[in-house]
Design a protein around this motif. Structure first.
Motif, PDB file in Angstrom:
ATOM      1  N   ALA A  57       0.737  -1.316   0.433  1.00  0.00           N
ATOM      2  CA  ALA A  57      -0.200   0.087  -0.079  1.00  0.00           C
ATOM      3  C   ALA A  57       0.579   1.842  -0.030  1.00  0.00           C
ATOM      4  N   HIS A  58       0.398   2.441   0.119  1.00  0.00           N
ATOM      5  CA  HIS A  58       0.821   3.862   0.555  1.00  0.00           C
ATOM      6  C   HIS A  58      -0.152   4.895   1.650  1.00  0.00           C
ATOM      7  N   ILE A  59       1.096   5.501   2.100  1.00  0.00           N
ATOM      8  CA  ILE A  59      -0.012   6.161   2.869  1.00  0.00           C
ATOM      9  C   ILE A  59       0.572   7.728   2.584  1.00  0.00           C
ATOM     10  N   LEU A  60      -0.622   8.540   3.033  1.00  0.00           N
ATOM     11  CA  LEU A  60      -0.313   9.592   2.482  1.00  0.00           C
ATOM     12  C   LEU A  60      -0.731  10.976   3.893  1.00  0.00           C
ATOM     13  N   VAL A  61       0.385  11.523   4.598  1.00  0.00           N
ATOM     14  CA  VAL A  61       1.045  12.148   5.284  1.00  0.00           C
ATOM     15  C   VAL A  61       1.195  13.619   5.508  1.00  0.00           C
ATOM     16  N   PRO A  62       0.681  14.034   5.602  1.00  0.00           N
ATOM     17  CA  PRO A  62       0.999  16.011   5.624  1.00  0.00           C
ATOM     18  C   PRO A  62       2.704  16.333   4.999  1.00  0.00           C
ATOM     19  N   ASN A  63       2.958  17.049   4.122  1.00  0.00           N
ATOM     20  CA  ASN A  63       4.354  17.286   5.031  1.00  0.00           C
ATOM     21  C   ASN A  63       5.078  17.338   5.866  1.00  0.00           C
ATOM     22  N   ALA A  64       4.725  18.804   5.907  1.00  0.00           N
ATOM     23  CA  ALA A  64       4.862  19.378   7.232  1.00  0.00           C
ATOM     24  C   ALA A  64       5.218  18.361   8.064  1.00  0.00           C
ATOM     25  N   THR A  65       4.804  17.138   8.640  1.00  0.00           N
ATOM     26  CA  THR A  65       4.136  16.340   9.707  1.00  0.00           C
ATOM     27  C   THR A  65       5.918  15.726   9.386  1.00  0.00           C
ATOM     28  N   VAL A  66       6.876  15.693   8.545  1.00  0.00           N
ATOM     29  CA  VAL A  66       7.385  14.877   7.524  1.00  0.00           C
ATOM     30  C   VAL A  66       8.913  15.771   7.836  1.00  0.00           C
ATOM     31  N   ALA A  67       9.808  15.121   9.678  1.00  0.00           N
ATOM     32  CA  ALA A  67      11.251  15.858   9.795  1.00  0.00           C
ATOM     33  C   ALA A  67      12.024  15.712   8.643  1.00  0.00           C
ATOM     34  N   GLU A  68      12.612  14.193   8.229  1.00  0.00           N
ATOM     35  CA  GLU A  68      13.349  13.308   7.423  1.00  0.00           C
ATOM     36  C   GLU A  68      13.436  12.569   6.968  1.00  0.00           C
ATOM     37  N   VAL A  69      13.919  12.136   5.820  1.00  0.00           N
ATOM     38  CA  VAL A  69      14.151  10.440   5.269  1.00  0.00           C
ATOM     39  C   VAL A  69      15.208  10.131   5.541  1.00  0.00           C
ATOM     40  N   VAL A  70      15.541   9.289   5.776  1.00  0.00           N
ATOM     41  CA  VAL A  70      16.595   8.166   6.327  1.00  0.00           C
ATOM     42  C   VAL A  70      16.602   7.126   5.598  1.00  0.00           C
ATOM     43  N   GLY A  71      18.054   6.479   5.112  1.00  0.00           N
ATOM     44  CA  GLY A  71      18.698   4.999   5.159  1.00  0.00           C
ATOM     45  C   GLY A  71      18.208   3.926   6.382  1.00  0.00           C
ATOM     46  N   TYR A  72      17.917   2.634   6.018  1.00  0.00           N
ATOM     47  CA  TYR A  72      17.270   1.915   6.446  1.00  0.00           C
ATOM     48  C   TYR A  72      18.404   1.622   7.572  1.00  0.00           C
ATOM     49  N   SER A  73      18.204   1.356   8.930  1.00  0.00           N
ATOM     50  CA  SER A  73      19.609   0.767  10.077  1.00  0.00           C
ATOM     51  C   SER A  73      18.770  -0.097  10.976  1.00  0.00           C
ATOM     52  N   ASP A  74      19.553  -1.103  11.162  1.00  0.00           N
ATOM     53  CA  ASP A  74      18.426  -2.022  12.620  1.00  0.00           C
ATOM     54  C   ASP A  74      18.065  -1.596  13.357  1.00  0.00           C
ATOM     55  N   PRO A  75      17.408  -1.619  13.829  1.00  0.00           N
ATOM     56  CA  PRO A  75      16.752  -0.462  15.206  1.00  0.00           C
ATOM     57  C   PRO A  75      16.698  -1.825  16.750  1.00  0.00           C
ATOM     58  N   GLN A  76      16.725  -1.217  17.461  1.00  0.00           N
ATOM     59  CA  GLN A  76      17.058  -2.106  18.703  1.00  0.00           C
ATOM     60  C   GLN A  76      15.831  -2.670  18.920  1.00  0.00           C
ATOM     61  N   PRO A  77      15.819  -3.398  19.657  1.00  0.00           N
ATOM     62  CA  PRO A  77      14.538  -4.325  20.149  1.00  0.00           C
ATOM     63  C   PRO A  77      13.416  -3.332  20.977  1.00  0.00           C
ATOM     64  N   VAL A  78      12.647  -3.327  21.452  1.00  0.00           N
ATOM     65  CA  VAL A  78      11.576  -3.220  22.815  1.00  0.00           C
ATOM     66  C   VAL A  78      11.563  -4.057  23.187  1.00  0.00           C
ATOM     67  N   PRO A  79      11.075  -4.645  24.462  1.00  0.00           N
ATOM     68  CA  PRO A  79      11.262  -6.068  24.527  1.00  0.00           C
ATOM     69  C   PRO A  79       9.577  -6.262  24.561  1.00  0.00           C
ATOM     70  N   ASP A  80       9.100  -7.181  24.703  1.00  0.00           N
ATOM     71  CA  ASP A  80       7.113  -7.037  24.705  1.00  0.00           C
ATOM     72  C   ASP A  80       6.307  -6.016  23.375  1.00  0.00           C
ATOM     73  N   ALA A  81       7.117  -6.481  22.940  1.00  0.00           N
ATOM     74  CA  ALA A  81       6.375  -5.060  22.302  1.00  0.00           C
ATOM     75  C   ALA A  81       5.653  -5.884  20.904  1.00  0.00           C
ATOM     76  N   PRO A  82       4.743  -4.826  20.439  1.00  0.00           N
ATOM     77  CA  PRO A  82       4.044  -5.853  19.397  1.00  0.00           C
ATOM     78  C   PRO A  82       4.423  -6.127  17.891  1.00  0.00           C
ATOM     79  N   GLU A  83       4.171  -6.653  17.340  1.00  0.00           N
ATOM     80  CA  GLU A  83       4.885  -7.151  16.023  1.00  0.00           C
ATOM     81  C   GLU A  83       5.230  -5.764  14.926  1.00  0.00           C
ATOM     82  N   TRP A  84       4.409  -4.801  15.138  1.00  0.00           N
ATOM     83  CA  TRP A  84       4.425  -4.196  14.581  1.00  0.00           C
ATOM     84  C   TRP A  84       5.291  -2.323  14.952  1.00  0.00           C
TER      85      TRP A  84
END
Length: 157
Positions: free
Chosen positions: A16-43
């Motif tokens: 899919a695509h999502i549509l957001v107001p330009n004013a809410t976008v701070a920056e787009v950066v390349g992927y890097s592995d995030p630090q896991p959050v314990p017991d977080a939902p899959e999303w």
């Protein structure tokens, strides 16, 4: 009378695509592995450090059940400002599949698509020119992410 124009960003996600107001976008950066959050939902894919902030990274596709998994090869983080008044979480990142693109919304190029039921954190569905997109409920999304990432954190100041 001049036609109203809204500068927006079309963010590609899995399925899919999502549509957001330009004013809410701070920056787009390349992927890097995030630090896991314990017991977080899959999303909630984890958090990462950006400009001194611990930013939660979400899979909007997983949250809305648009896709079960998303690829990370070639993915980007679309860092957006949250609409909730929270000093600990001013930003949230959405996993984007490729580069988000700027688009101008006008009455002539926008068509609302009726939905029988809306997934959580979705305000609606639209077609912009020929691209169908989900419109996130950014307020609800901010509260969901704050609760999932930080638990008992006060959601508003």
């Amino acid at each position: 009378m001049a036609e109203t124009e809204i500068r927006s960003v079309m963010v590609p996600i899995s399925g899919a695509h999502i549509l957001v107001p330009n004013a809410t976008v701070a920056e787009v950066v390349g992927y890097s592995d995030p630090q896991p959050v314990p017991d977080a939902p899959e999303w909630l894919l984890g958090t990462f450090l950006w400009r001194g902030w611990q930013v939660p990274l979400i899979s909007f596709a997983a949250l809305t059940e648009t896709a079960e998994t998303e690829r990370t090869n070639g993915a980007r983080f679309c860092i957006t400002k949250t609409l909730i008044q929270n000093e600990r979480m001013p930003y949230v990142a959405i996993l984007a599949q490729g580069f988000p693109r700027l688009t101008t919304i006008t009455e002539d190029n926008l068509t609302e698509v009726p939905m029988d039921s809306k997934p959580i954190a979705v305000a609606g569905k639209v077609i912009v020119e020929s691209t169908e997109a989900l419109v996130p409920d950014l307020d609800r999304l901010g509260h969901l992410v704050a609760h999932a990432a930080f638990g008992a954190l006060p959601l508003t100041s």
